[in-house]
Design a protein around this motif. Structure first.
Motif, mmCIF file in Angstrom:
data_model
loop_
_atom_site.group_PDB
_atom_site.id
_atom_site.type_symbol
_atom_site.label_atom_id
_atom_site.label_comp_id
_atom_site.label_asym_id
_atom_site.label_seq_id
_atom_site.Cartn_x
_atom_site.Cartn_y
_atom_site.Cartn_z
ATOM 1 N N LYS A 160 0.817 -1.213 0.000
ATOM 2 C CA LYS A 160 0.000 0.000 0.000
ATOM 3 C C LYS A 160 0.853 1.265 0.000
ATOM 4 C CE LYS A 160 -4.081 -2.002 2.198
ATOM 5 N NZ LYS A 160 -5.048 -1.929 3.336
ATOM 6 N N ALA A 161 2.011 1.189 0.635
ATOM 7 C CA ALA A 161 2.878 2.366 0.701
ATOM 8 C C ALA A 161 3.416 2.760 -0.667
ATOM 9 C CB ALA A 161 4.046 2.102 1.659
ATOM 10 N N MET A 162 3.356 1.842 -1.650
ATOM 11 C CA MET A 162 3.906 2.117 -2.974
ATOM 12 C C MET A 162 2.831 2.497 -3.985
ATOM 13 S SD MET A 162 6.759 -0.893 -3.357
ATOM 14 C CE MET A 162 7.443 -0.115 -4.844
ATOM 15 N N ALA A 163 1.601 2.710 -3.528
ATOM 16 C CA ALA A 163 0.499 2.981 -4.453
ATOM 17 C C ALA A 163 0.782 4.186 -5.345
ATOM 18 C CB ALA A 163 -0.793 3.186 -3.670
ATOM 19 N N ALA A 164 1.180 5.297 -4.744
ATOM 20 C CA ALA A 164 1.439 6.513 -5.516
ATOM 21 C C ALA A 164 2.627 6.326 -6.455
ATOM 22 C CB ALA A 164 1.676 7.688 -4.581
ATOM 23 N N GLU A 165 3.663 5.652 -5.979
ATOM 24 C CA GLU A 165 4.853 5.444 -6.806
ATOM 25 C C GLU A 165 4.545 4.566 -8.017
ATOM 26 O OE1 GLU A 165 9.319 3.429 -6.482
ATOM 27 O OE2 GLU A 165 8.097 3.738 -4.691
ATOM 28 N N LEU A 166 3.807 3.495 -7.796
ATOM 29 C CA LEU A 166 3.477 2.596 -8.910
ATOM 30 C C LEU A 166 2.481 3.239 -9.858
ATOM 31 C CD1 LEU A 166 3.261 -0.814 -7.021
ATOM 32 C CD2 LEU A 166 5.191 0.189 -8.245
ATOM 33 N N GLN A 167 1.592 4.073 -9.313
ATOM 34 C CA GLN A 167 0.696 4.840 -10.178
ATOM 35 C C GLN A 167 1.493 5.778 -11.074
ATOM 36 O OE1 GLN A 167 -1.558 7.850 -8.238
ATOM 37 N NE2 GLN A 167 -3.174 7.904 -9.780
ATOM 38 N N GLY A 168 2.544 6.376 -10.509
ATOM 39 C CA GLY A 168 3.417 7.235 -11.303
ATOM 40 C C GLY A 168 4.141 6.460 -12.396
ATOM 41 N N ALA A 169 4.552 5.225 -12.086
ATOM 42 C CA ALA A 169 5.207 4.394 -13.097
ATOM 43 C C ALA A 169 4.248 4.066 -14.230
ATOM 44 C CB ALA A 169 5.731 3.107 -12.453
ATOM 45 N N LEU A 170 2.994 3.784 -13.885
ATOM 46 C CA LEU A 170 1.991 3.522 -14.918
ATOM 47 C C LEU A 170 1.762 4.760 -15.778
ATOM 48 C CD1 LEU A 170 -0.229 1.816 -16.241
ATOM 49 C CD2 LEU A 170 -1.770 2.570 -14.410
ATOM 50 N N SER A 171 1.657 5.924 -15.148
ATOM 51 C CA SER A 171 1.453 7.169 -15.903
ATOM 52 C C SER A 171 2.640 7.447 -16.824
ATOM 53 C CB SER A 171 1.246 8.339 -14.938
ATOM 54 O OG SER A 171 0.084 8.147 -14.153
ATOM 55 N N ALA A 172 3.849 7.166 -16.340
ATOM 56 C CA ALA A 172 5.031 7.366 -17.177
ATOM 57 C C ALA A 172 5.009 6.437 -18.388
ATOM 58 C CB ALA A 172 6.297 7.131 -16.353
ATOM 59 N N SER A 173 4.565 5.202 -18.197
ATOM 60 C CA SER A 173 4.480 4.260 -19.310
ATOM 61 C C SER A 173 3.437 4.703 -20.322
ATOM 62 C CB SER A 173 4.151 2.858 -18.794
ATOM 63 O OG SER A 173 5.182 2.369 -17.969
ATOM 64 N N LEU A 174 2.294 5.181 -19.838
ATOM 65 C CA LEU A 174 1.278 5.703 -20.748
ATOM 66 C C LEU A 174 1.795 6.945 -21.488
ATOM 67 C CD1 LEU A 174 -1.930 5.300 -18.545
ATOM 68 C CD2 LEU A 174 -1.173 3.855 -20.452
ATOM 69 N N GLY A 175 2.620 7.732 -20.808
ATOM 70 C CA GLY A 175 3.244 8.875 -21.469
ATOM 71 C C GLY A 175 4.175 8.438 -22.588
ATOM 72 N N GLU A 176 4.888 7.332 -22.400
ATOM 73 C CA GLU A 176 5.745 6.797 -23.463
ATOM 74 C C GLU A 176 4.915 6.343 -24.646
ATOM 75 O OE1 GLU A 176 8.416 3.816 -22.095
ATOM 76 O OE2 GLU A 176 9.052 4.966 -20.344
ATOM 77 N N VAL A 177 3.744 5.770 -24.380
ATOM 78 C CA VAL A 177 2.846 5.382 -25.470
ATOM 79 C C VAL A 177 2.373 6.624 -26.223
ATOM 80 C CG1 VAL A 177 0.641 4.292 -26.034
ATOM 81 C CG2 VAL A 177 2.119 3.286 -24.291
ATOM 82 N N ASP A 178 2.061 7.692 -25.502
ATOM 83 C CA ASP A 178 1.664 8.950 -26.148
ATOM 84 C C ASP A 178 2.750 9.437 -27.116
ATOM 85 O OD1 ASP A 178 -0.680 8.929 -24.727
ATOM 86 O OD2 ASP A 178 0.041 10.283 -23.160
ATOM 87 N N LEU A 179 4.000 9.409 -26.650
ATOM 88 C CA LEU A 179 5.102 9.851 -27.500
ATOM 89 C C LEU A 179 5.278 8.935 -28.703
ATOM 90 C CD1 LEU A 179 7.806 10.906 -24.869
ATOM 91 C CD2 LEU A 179 6.436 12.398 -26.345
ATOM 92 N N THR A 180 5.107 7.641 -28.504
ATOM 93 C CA THR A 180 5.224 6.691 -29.615
ATOM 94 C C THR A 180 4.178 6.985 -30.680
ATOM 95 O OG1 THR A 180 6.071 4.966 -28.138
ATOM 96 C CG2 THR A 180 5.155 4.249 -30.240
ATOM 97 N N LEU A 181 2.954 7.228 -30.255
ATOM 98 C CA LEU A 181 1.885 7.550 -31.204
ATOM 99 C C LEU A 181 2.153 8.891 -31.899
ATOM 100 C CD1 LEU A 181 -1.248 6.460 -29.132
ATOM 101 C CD2 LEU A 181 -0.309 5.323 -31.154
ATOM 102 N N LYS A 182 2.652 9.847 -31.138
ATOM 103 C CA LYS A 182 2.930 11.166 -31.713
ATOM 104 C C LYS A 182 3.976 11.072 -32.809
ATOM 105 C CE LYS A 182 4.731 15.733 -30.494
ATOM 106 N NZ LYS A 182 5.212 16.601 -29.375
ATOM 107 N N TRP A 183 5.104 10.409 -32.509
ATOM 108 C CA TRP A 183 6.178 10.327 -33.493
ATOM 109 C C TRP A 183 5.815 9.425 -34.669
ATOM 110 C CZ3 TRP A 183 9.430 13.966 -33.726
ATOM 111 C CH2 TRP A 183 9.856 14.633 -32.567
ATOM 112 N N TYR A 184 4.999 8.424 -34.413
ATOM 113 C CA TYR A 184 4.539 7.593 -35.528
ATOM 114 C C TYR A 184 3.669 8.409 -36.478
ATOM 115 C CZ TYR A 184 2.444 3.750 -38.125
ATOM 116 O OH TYR A 184 2.025 2.916 -39.146
ATOM 117 N N GLY A 185 2.797 9.238 -35.926
ATOM 118 C CA GLY A 185 1.949 10.075 -36.777
ATOM 119 C C GLY A 185 2.739 11.078 -37.588
ATOM 120 N N VAL A 186 3.876 11.536 -37.037
ATOM 121 C CA VAL A 186 4.702 12.509 -37.754
ATOM 122 C C VAL A 186 5.577 11.836 -38.804
ATOM 123 C CG1 VAL A 186 6.594 14.164 -37.480
ATOM 124 C CG2 VAL A 186 4.722 14.126 -35.826
ATOM 125 N N ALA A 187 6.171 10.695 -38.451
ATOM 126 C CA ALA A 187 7.172 10.075 -39.323
ATOM 127 C C ALA A 187 6.606 9.095 -40.334
ATOM 128 C CB ALA A 187 8.212 9.348 -38.459
#
Length: 225
Positions: A160-187
């Motif tokens: 339970k003490a890691m809830a916020a940290e692991l949520q942040g890791a998930l958000s960071a991974s979703l952010g990487e997916v956002d960047l992947t989609l962005k660069w794919y749309g451009v390139a």
């Protein structure tokens, strides 16, 4: 000149010092054994790739610490940061694997000329399961499956003490997916029909998949999204 009356007292003090010396020796030996145990544990936990196995090892270690607590060697509090590191690495590697697989599939994906009927697919969706609309685009389906596998491993050992940290890791991974989609749309060199399908994928990702993934994570940590 010393009185002979002090001799018995001095002898008793010497015996007490001897006892304390051996008591200190036992304490040092026990502390070193616990430190060696923790070091061995740190070097071994990264070989565990399944959350259920990690949870089982944690339970055995806690039982060991509780048993040794009967003689004053309870080291259970020292296990927490060790296993938190293991959970962090296990969840992080699983998220990374899901994101990398998505990028590979997206790069080689053959875009359909016409998307399937989303309304018909939605009627076939199983209760509680992932949104069937994601099946319109296999890369999204594979990404969702990879993230759900990460959650499945995490649910066995979710501090339970890691809830916020692991949520942040998930958000960071979703952010990487956002960047992947962005660069794919451009390139990428897509025609009008393929680009329309790509926009549909982006829309499904933002409006369907991300809310579902966050909701699924919230089921592990009681509403944390």
């Amino acid at each position: 000149i010393f009185s002979t009356k002090d001799a018995p007292a001095a002898a008793g003090a010497a015996k007490n010092d001897e006892k304390f010396k051996y008591a200190d020796l036992l304490h040092v030996w026990a502390a070193r054994r616990v430190a060696s145990y923790l070091q061995l544990l740190r070097g071994s936990l990264h070989h565990i790739k399944e959350g259920a196995n990690l949870s089982s090892v944690f339970e055995h270690c806690m039982y060991c610490g509780m048993s040794l607590g009967r003689i004053g060697l309870d080291f259970r509090c020292l296990l927490v940061p060790v296993f938190e590191d293991a959970v962090r690495n296990l969840f992080g590697e699983s998220l990374k694997r899901a994101v990398v697989t998505f990028g590979i599939m997206l790069a080689g994906y053959k875009w359909p000329r016409q998307a399937p009927d989303a309304q018909q697919q939605q009627q076939q969706q199983a209760p509680g399961g992932p949104p069937y609309e994601l099946m319109q685009h296999p890369p999204l389906a594979v990404l969702a499956n990879g993230l759900l596998l990460s959650f499945n491993e995490l649910r066995h050992c979710a501090p339970k003490a890691m809830a916020a940290e692991l949520q942040g890791a998930l958000s960071a991974s979703l952010g990487e997916v956002d960047l992947t989609l962005k660069w794919y749309g451009v390139a990428s060199d897509l025609d009008d029909s393929e680009r329309q399908s790509f926009k549909g994928l982006c829309s499904q990702y933002k409006e369907v998949m991300v809310p579902y993934v966050r909701e699924s994570f919230g089921k592990i940590y009681d509403g944390v999204r």
